[in-house]
Write a protein that holds these residues in place. Structure first.
Motif, PDB file in Angstrom:
ATOM      1  N   ALA A  76       0.832  -1.202   0.000  1.00  0.00           N
ATOM      2  CA  ALA A  76       0.000   0.000   0.000  1.00  0.00           C
ATOM      3  C   ALA A  76       0.867   1.254   0.000  1.00  0.00           C
ATOM      4  O   ALA A  76       0.562   2.239  -0.693  1.00  0.00           O
ATOM      5  N   ASP A  77       1.986   1.226   0.769  1.00  0.00           N
ATOM      6  CA  ASP A  77       2.888   2.380   0.796  1.00  0.00           C
ATOM      7  C   ASP A  77       3.576   2.568  -0.554  1.00  0.00           C
ATOM      8  O   ASP A  77       3.726   3.701  -1.036  1.00  0.00           O
ATOM      9  N   VAL A  78       4.026   1.450  -1.151  1.00  0.00           N
ATOM     10  CA  VAL A  78       4.678   1.525  -2.459  1.00  0.00           C
ATOM     11  C   VAL A  78       3.719   2.093  -3.498  1.00  0.00           C
ATOM     12  O   VAL A  78       4.080   2.970  -4.296  1.00  0.00           O
ATOM     13  N   MET A  79       2.472   1.606  -3.486  1.00  0.00           N
ATOM     14  CA  MET A  79       1.502   2.057  -4.482  1.00  0.00           C
ATOM     15  C   MET A  79       1.117   3.515  -4.277  1.00  0.00           C
ATOM     16  O   MET A  79       0.841   4.246  -5.245  1.00  0.00           O
ATOM     17  N   GLU A  80       1.140   3.976  -3.044  1.00  0.00           N
ATOM     18  CA  GLU A  80       0.839   5.378  -2.776  1.00  0.00           C
ATOM     19  C   GLU A  80       1.867   6.295  -3.447  1.00  0.00           C
ATOM     20  O   GLU A  80       1.524   7.307  -4.062  1.00  0.00           O
ATOM     21  N   LEU A  81       3.141   5.927  -3.347  1.00  0.00           N
ATOM     22  CA  LEU A  81       4.194   6.701  -4.011  1.00  0.00           C
ATOM     23  C   LEU A  81       4.061   6.608  -5.534  1.00  0.00           C
ATOM     24  O   LEU A  81       4.223   7.597  -6.251  1.00  0.00           O
ATOM     25  N   ALA A  82       3.774   5.398  -6.014  1.00  0.00           N
ATOM     26  CA  ALA A  82       3.664   5.191  -7.458  1.00  0.00           C
ATOM     27  C   ALA A  82       2.543   6.040  -8.051  1.00  0.00           C
ATOM     28  O   ALA A  82       2.698   6.628  -9.125  1.00  0.00           O
ATOM     29  N   ARG A  83       1.422   6.143  -7.331  1.00  0.00           N
ATOM     30  CA  ARG A  83       0.290   6.913  -7.864  1.00  0.00           C
ATOM     31  C   ARG A  83       0.638   8.391  -8.032  1.00  0.00           C
ATOM     32  O   ARG A  83       0.189   9.032  -8.982  1.00  0.00           O
ATOM     33  N   GLU A  84       1.435   8.912  -7.111  1.00  0.00           N
ATOM     34  CA  GLU A  84       1.838  10.319  -7.244  1.00  0.00           C
ATOM     35  C   GLU A  84       2.641  10.534  -8.517  1.00  0.00           C
ATOM     36  O   GLU A  84       2.450  11.518  -9.238  1.00  0.00           O
ATOM     37  N   VAL A  85       3.555   9.620  -8.775  1.00  0.00           N
ATOM     38  CA  VAL A  85       4.399   9.740  -9.973  1.00  0.00           C
ATOM     39  C   VAL A  85       3.586   9.460 -11.237  1.00  0.00           C
ATOM     40  O   VAL A  85       3.778  10.118 -12.265  1.00  0.00           O
ATOM     41  N   THR A  96      10.745   8.235   3.159  1.00  0.00           N
ATOM     42  CA  THR A  96       9.771   7.212   3.573  1.00  0.00           C
ATOM     43  C   THR A  96      10.127   6.679   4.956  1.00  0.00           C
ATOM     44  O   THR A  96      10.612   5.545   5.097  1.00  0.00           O
ATOM     45  N   PRO A  97       9.902   7.451   5.993  1.00  0.00           N
ATOM     46  CA  PRO A  97      10.296   7.015   7.329  1.00  0.00           C
ATOM     47  C   PRO A  97       9.582   5.763   7.814  1.00  0.00           C
ATOM     48  O   PRO A  97      10.073   5.057   8.689  1.00  0.00           O
ATOM     49  N   ARG A  98       8.436   5.447   7.217  1.00  0.00           N
ATOM     50  CA  ARG A  98       7.706   4.261   7.670  1.00  0.00           C
ATOM     51  C   ARG A  98       8.228   2.973   7.039  1.00  0.00           C
ATOM     52  O   ARG A  98       7.916   1.882   7.477  1.00  0.00           O
ATOM     53  N   ALA A  99       9.026   3.103   5.960  1.00  0.00           N
ATOM     54  CA  ALA A  99       9.469   1.928   5.229  1.00  0.00           C
ATOM     55  C   ALA A  99      10.807   1.408   5.759  1.00  0.00           C
ATOM     56  O   ALA A  99      11.416   1.993   6.651  1.00  0.00           O
ATOM     57  N   SER A 100      11.263   0.296   5.175  1.00  0.00           N
ATOM     58  CA  SER A 100      12.532  -0.299   5.605  1.00  0.00           C
ATOM     59  C   SER A 100      13.696   0.627   5.304  1.00  0.00           C
ATOM     60  O   SER A 100      14.696   0.631   6.015  1.00  0.00           O
ATOM     61  N   TYR A 101      13.584   1.409   4.227  1.00  0.00           N
ATOM     62  CA  TYR A 101      14.634   2.339   3.844  1.00  0.00           C
ATOM     63  C   TYR A 101      14.085   3.759   3.887  1.00  0.00           C
ATOM     64  O   TYR A 101      12.891   3.988   3.683  1.00  0.00           O
ATOM     65  N   LEU A 102      14.968   4.721   4.121  1.00  0.00           N
ATOM     66  CA  LEU A 102      14.527   6.087   4.386  1.00  0.00           C
ATOM     67  C   LEU A 102      14.118   6.846   3.124  1.00  0.00           C
ATOM     68  O   LEU A 102      13.445   7.878   3.215  1.00  0.00           O
ATOM     69  N   HIS A 103      14.512   6.365   1.972  1.00  0.00           N
ATOM     70  CA  HIS A 103      14.259   7.119   0.746  1.00  0.00           C
ATOM     71  C   HIS A 103      13.708   6.201  -0.359  1.00  0.00           C
ATOM     72  O   HIS A 103      13.962   4.993  -0.363  1.00  0.00           O
ATOM     73  N   ALA A 104      12.981   6.826  -1.266  1.00  0.00           N
ATOM     74  CA  ALA A 104      12.473   6.119  -2.439  1.00  0.00           C
ATOM     75  C   ALA A 104      12.574   7.030  -3.647  1.00  0.00           C
ATOM     76  O   ALA A 104      12.340   8.239  -3.547  1.00  0.00           O
ATOM     77  N   ILE A 105      12.939   6.446  -4.765  1.00  0.00           N
ATOM     78  CA  ILE A 105      12.948   7.159  -6.045  1.00  0.00           C
ATOM     79  C   ILE A 105      11.993   6.410  -6.964  1.00  0.00           C
ATOM     80  O   ILE A 105      12.084   5.185  -7.115  1.00  0.00           O
ATOM     81  N   VAL A 106      11.067   7.149  -7.559  1.00  0.00           N
ATOM     82  CA  VAL A 106      10.020   6.536  -8.372  1.00  0.00           C
ATOM     83  C   VAL A 106      10.031   7.183  -9.756  1.00  0.00           C
ATOM     84  O   VAL A 106      10.002   8.414  -9.874  1.00  0.00           O
ATOM     85  N   VAL A 116       1.777   4.006 -17.785  1.00  0.00           N
ATOM     86  CA  VAL A 116       1.144   2.704 -17.556  1.00  0.00           C
ATOM     87  C   VAL A 116       1.583   2.061 -16.244  1.00  0.00           C
ATOM     88  O   VAL A 116       1.084   0.999 -15.868  1.00  0.00           O
ATOM     89  N   GLY A 117       2.551   2.673 -15.546  1.00  0.00           N
ATOM     90  CA  GLY A 117       3.042   2.090 -14.306  1.00  0.00           C
ATOM     91  C   GLY A 117       4.246   2.855 -13.805  1.00  0.00           C
ATOM     92  O   GLY A 117       4.499   3.995 -14.210  1.00  0.00           O
ATOM     93  N   ALA A 118       5.003   2.206 -12.893  1.00  0.00           N
ATOM     94  CA  ALA A 118       6.156   2.893 -12.304  1.00  0.00           C
ATOM     95  C   ALA A 118       7.189   1.899 -11.826  1.00  0.00           C
ATOM     96  O   ALA A 118       6.876   0.735 -11.534  1.00  0.00           O
ATOM     97  N   VAL A 119       8.441   2.365 -11.761  1.00  0.00           N
ATOM     98  CA  VAL A 119       9.534   1.658 -11.103  1.00  0.00           C
ATOM     99  C   VAL A 119       9.766   2.366  -9.777  1.00  0.00           C
ATOM    100  O   VAL A 119       9.988   3.584  -9.749  1.00  0.00           O
ATOM    101  N   VAL A 120       9.723   1.610  -8.676  1.00  0.00           N
ATOM    102  CA  VAL A 120       9.889   2.186  -7.341  1.00  0.00           C
ATOM    103  C   VAL A 120      11.153   1.600  -6.719  1.00  0.00           C
ATOM    104  O   VAL A 120      11.258   0.377  -6.549  1.00  0.00           O
TER     105      VAL A 120
END
Length: 363
Positions: A76-85, A96-106, A116-120
């Motif tokens: 759900a957290d991954v998809m939330e970031l993907a939807r923004e992008v 992403t303080p709630r995730a295993s790693y502090l940062h995400a690039i999408v 049609v989608g995203a790489v997270v």
């Protein structure tokens, strides 16, 4: 003297890194060329993670996470970031303080300007280098997905053209064949039975429902059945010569790409010629290609009319000539359109070149 191959033969460290990158990309490509779904994403994801050198990578479509590799983030957290992008259409970095790693690039995945989608990518740090790498990998994945869409479009086009070809050929040939068979029912029942079996085998091949490609051997067998049926109708007025190099029998080519040309020779070349004539079918080996010629000594045709047919004029009734030309160009490129030599009273010769090996042309 030859020396055994080794990793050293790749040269410098940069050369080896380039090789590893290209090799990894080649491992991911076949799955992505089938389109974006759970199965293709699962097969490609580990190779994409290797390309990026990231702790965690995910692939999504516009609705859900299709596959992940690395520590299991909450989808759900991954998809939330993907939807923004997906909404913005550009690469973005997130904390992403709630995730295993502090940062995400999408980075978005696009096909024909549609996201049609995203790489997270999840990572302890968010460097400019990782952002660039993620963007480039997303572009490469997008290019593979676009090729998949082109393959689907090409397949749909070929299926439509094949249906049109069957509709165009079938009535004329079916009526004539059944008429010829009926003429033997009383006078020669055994001949009628043999012709009926030939007719059944011919129609079974022509109306088969699987595969857009066939072998030259199978296409020639169908042509032989067709000519047996036409000789029953023409009698001694039709003379046939077939010469085939054994080396080209296994060549793959579009289904029903030669038989319509033979029918065109009989129907438009000889049917209108007093006394009938000759049809010659030759398949020869030409190195990387097979070259096929279908020639008749019939009434010939106006070259301008043939040009109109090959340009897509549907007001003419040349059986399959334009259809075959279009399908050959669709599969092999414009260099492989058919060549027609004809003139009124001079007969007609059609030449078809088929590459022995072509990507995507598989039975």
């Amino acid at each position: 003297m030859r020396t055994p191959w080794s990793r050293r033969s790749l040269g410098s460290a940069e050369d080896r890194a380039t090789y590893e990158t290209l090799h990894t990309a080649s491992l991911a490509a076949p799955a992505l060329r089938r389109g974006l779904d759970e199965d293709s994403a699962e097969k490609a994801i580990k190779h994409l993670r290797t390309l990026l050198g990231a702790p965690s990578v995910a692939l999504t479509d516009t609705e859900r996470v299709l596959a992940t590799d690395g520590p299991r983030e909450r989808r759900a957290d991954v998809m939330e970031l993907a939807r923004e992008v997906i909404s913005a259409g550009t690469t973005q970095a997130f904390s992403t303080p709630r995730a295993s790693y502090l940062h995400a690039i999408v980075a978005p995945l696009t096909v024909e300007d549609t996201v049609v989608g995203a790489v997270v990518v999840s990572s302890p740090t968010a460097s400019a280098g990782l952002a660039r790498a993620t963007t480039e990998v997303a572009r490469w994945v997008s290019s593979q997905l676009e090729l998949a869409e082109l393959d689907k479009s090409r397949t749909a086009l070929m299926e439509a053209e094949l249906r049109a070809l069957r509709a165009q050929i079938s009535p004329h040939f079916v009526y004539n064949s059944l008429g010829a068979i009926a003429s033997f029912v009383r006078t020669d029942p055994e001949r009628a039975r043999e012709l009926l079996l030939e007719f059944a085998d011919f129609t079974r091949y022509s109306f088969r429902r699987h595969g857009e490609f066939t072998t030259l051997a199978d296409e020639l067998r169908s042509i032989e059945r067709y000519l047996v049926l036409e000789k029953a109708r023409f009698g001694d007025r039709l003379h046939v010569t077939v010469q085939v190099a054994p080396e080209v029998l296994s060549v793959t080519l579009p289904f029903l790409s030669i038989q319509p040309l033979v029918e065109n020779a009989v129907r438009h070349g000889l049917e209108r010629k007093a006394g009938g004539g000759n049809v010659t079918v030759i398949a020869r080996d030409a190195g990387n290609e097979a070259v096929l010629t279908i020639e008749d000594d019939g009434v010939g045709e106006d070259p301008e009319r043939v040009r109109r047919v090959l340009a897509g004029d549907t007001s003419t009734d040349s059986v399959g000539l334009g259809n075959v030309d279009e399908r050959m160009r669709t599969v092999y490129g414009n260099a492989y359109g058919i060549v027609v030599e004809t003139a009124p009273g001079a007969g007609t010769k059609v030449t078809v070149r088929v590459p022995k090996y072509a990507p995507g042309a598989e039975r």
